[in-house]
Design an enzyme around this catalytic site. Structure first.
Site, mmCIF file in Angstrom:
data_model
loop_
_atom_site.group_PDB
_atom_site.id
_atom_site.type_symbol
_atom_site.label_atom_id
_atom_site.label_comp_id
_atom_site.label_asym_id
_atom_site.label_seq_id
_atom_site.Cartn_x
_atom_site.Cartn_y
_atom_site.Cartn_z
ATOM 1 C CB VAL A 14 -17.188 40.674 47.869
ATOM 2 C CG1 VAL A 14 -15.730 40.075 47.690
ATOM 3 C CG2 VAL A 14 -16.932 42.093 47.179
ATOM 4 C CE LYS A 105 -11.578 48.147 51.285
ATOM 5 N NZ LYS A 105 -12.757 47.809 49.955
ATOM 6 C CD GLU A 129 -4.044 39.686 44.759
ATOM 7 O OE1 GLU A 129 -2.692 38.347 44.747
ATOM 8 O OE2 GLU A 129 -4.001 40.420 44.869
ATOM 9 N N GLY A 134 -9.097 44.590 44.167
ATOM 10 C CA GLY A 134 -10.565 43.580 43.744
ATOM 11 C C GLY A 134 -10.128 42.993 42.500
ATOM 12 N N GLY A 187 -23.173 50.012 43.288
ATOM 13 C CA GLY A 187 -22.638 49.368 43.508
ATOM 14 C C GLY A 187 -20.857 48.678 43.840
ATOM 15 C CG ASP A 201 -11.542 51.803 49.695
ATOM 16 O OD1 ASP A 201 -11.876 50.949 50.247
ATOM 17 O OD2 ASP A 201 -11.067 51.838 48.735
ATOM 18 C CE LYS A 205 -9.268 49.399 47.622
ATOM 19 N NZ LYS A 205 -10.256 50.066 46.453
ATOM 20 N N GLY A 302 -16.773 45.180 42.566
ATOM 21 C CA GLY A 302 -17.572 44.620 42.088
ATOM 22 C C GLY A 302 -17.721 42.740 43.099
HETATM 23 N N1 HSE Z 1 -15.410 51.132 47.606
HETATM 24 C C1 HSE Z 1 -14.371 50.440 46.736
HETATM 25 C C2 HSE Z 1 -13.680 50.784 45.200
HETATM 26 C C3 HSE Z 1 -14.109 49.147 46.420
HETATM 27 O O1 HSE Z 1 -14.491 51.811 45.147
HETATM 28 O O2 HSE Z 1 -12.641 51.273 44.793
HETATM 29 C C4 HSE Z 1 -13.205 48.074 46.292
HETATM 30 O O3 HSE Z 1 -12.591 48.455 47.807
#
Ligand code: HSE
Length: 427
Positions: A14, A105, A129, A134, A187, A201, A205, A302
């Site tokens: 990123v 996050k 943000e 993303g 990725g 994850d 969020k 990404g």
């Molecule tokens: N690993 C996370 C996903 C990346 O797959 O959405 C963005 O937080």
């Protein structure tokens, strides 16, 4: 024209995408935003990576103090990810009055209160943000596009890796491990994919988004979490035959001041718009009492999509005279009564049981005894010599009741094993 000095902490996926956007569009931002955004310092150990991106090596260092003490740097974008050293660096920078832009996050979900206090102390801005969904501007939508509403619900796919895995398993019958490997190669998986596949994850969020939506701190420990590592292609296929598609959803609701927040695999009707969100894409429904449903859709991970959100925040931060504050973040006491932990869902339950007289009757008796209403029962491939799969779909039932029912059922003579217990969402 206003000139803004920016530092980038880290030049990974990123960070690299952000550098690319900032350098490629520098002239464009001068014309359209009346801002000259200059990358003045980059913190990165990997010189080869800097060379690959065409970075002038004279701005590269590994000294955070040089960044914090540089009076020309007003905004620092952080790309380390994880808790340390990001937490220590950001607190130091915020207290020194530097505004922070980040996609981190995990750090936000766990230490937002502390970061907010440091930002207040340094009168600095704190923008994140890129931490959720993303490139999709969900935080700006919640805080600046929907402020006329009481937000009632958030529901969506906010992890690209798990959506990619479940889509591959569903569309091509790919085994879980192979789909995960492919997501890592592409990725969008986290460095440790446990964060993705076990729902951490998405929970980070959801904690951030729900706090913003309901103007109340929704701590991570109040977000129920279950991952997809136990999901089999078999259940995805049976679900398909029953007109349902399996997704990892993040759902939160605020009703009569009580908040319910959860991340788990769930069957949705195959006709639901979320069912057709495929691969690494993210999509979220936001429901407000005035606007009703808004659906946001786009790339949740990404280099360039997340870089897009970072750059948007850099421009936003550069234009702000006074940093935003979220007063609810200062609350230290969390009242357990404000959160619902024992929530209700419909359930898909697949067991294998002996194909002999009376087994189904005994199982049905356990459902009945626990006041669980059955919406459908399907016994497949009846064969007197073997155990057979039986699939039940229940009406909305509390988590605690299903746990108790399933535990009792697993002890029943004639029940071979409980193979899957998956929630079902109807709307
Ligand atoms: N690993 C996370 C996903 C990346 O797959 O959405 C963005 O937080």
């Amino acid at each position: 024209m206003k000139k803004i000095g920016v530092a980038l902490l880290g030049l990974g996926t990123v960070g690299g995408g952000t550098y690319e956007i900032l350098t490629k569009n520098r002239e464009y931002f001068k014309k359209t935003q009346n801002l000259d955004v200059e990358v003045m310092q980059i913190l990165e150990k990997n010189i080869k990576r800097c060379e690959e991106l065409g970075v002038d090596l004279s701005i590269v260092s590994t000294d955070i103090d040089a960044v914090v003490n540089n009076p020309n740097i007003k905004i620092i974008a952080e790309f380390f990810g994880g808790i340390e050293p990001a937490r220590t660096f950001l607190i130091k920078a915020l207290e020194a009055g530097k505004s922070i832009v980040t996609a981190n996050k995990e750090l936000f979900a766990k230490h937002w209160t502390e970061l907010e206090a440091a930002a207040k102390k340094g009168n600095a801005g704190l923008y994140f943000e890129a931490s959720c969904v993303g490139g999709v501007p969900i935080i700006r939508t919640l805080t600046e596009g929907m402020q006329g509403n009481h937000i009632l619900q958030i529901k969506g796919i906010i992890n690209g890796t798990t959506n990619y895995i479940l889509s591959s398993m569903s569309e091509s019958g790919t085994a879980y491990e192979d789909a995960l490997k492919s997501a890592q190669e592409l990725g969008f998986a986290e460095l440790d994919p446990t964060a993705d596949v076990e729902g951490f994850d998405a929970a980070y969020k959801l904690s951030i988004l729900s706090s913003l939506a309901y103007h109340k701190r929704v701590p991570l420990e109040k977000v129920f979490r279950e991952g997809i590592s136990d999901i089999s292609v078999c259940d995805i296929n049976i679900g398909k035959e029953l007109g349902m598609t399996l997704k990892l959803l993040a759902i939160s609701k605020c009703k009569n001041g009580k908040i319910e927040a959860r991340v788990h695999p769930v069957f949705v009707p195959s006709t639901h718009p979320l069912a057709s969100v495929s691969g690494s894409f993210n999509a979220v429904f936001l429901n407000g009492d005035a606007v009703d449903d808004i659906m946001l859709y786009g790339r949740g991970a990404g280099a360039l999509p997340t870089g897009s959100a970072i750059v948007s925040d850099i421009i936003f931060a550069a234009k702000k005279e006074t940093p935003d504050r979220y007063p609810f973040m200062e609350e230290t006491e969390i009242n357990d009564n404000d959160f619902i932990s024992d929530f209700s869902s419909k359930y898909y339950i697949r067991i294998t049981a002996n194909d002999e007289e009376g087994t189904l009757g005994k199982i049905a008796n356990i459902f009945g005894k626990n006041n669980v209403n059955l919406l459908s029962v399907v016994q497949r491939n009846s064969n007197k010599l073997h155990s057979v799969p039986i699939v039940f779909v229940t009406s909305a039932t509390k988590t605690s009741t299903i746990k108790k029912t399933v535990a009792e059922m697993s002890k029943l003579a004639g029940v071979d094993a409980i193979r899957a217990v998956i929630r079902v969402e109807e709307d």
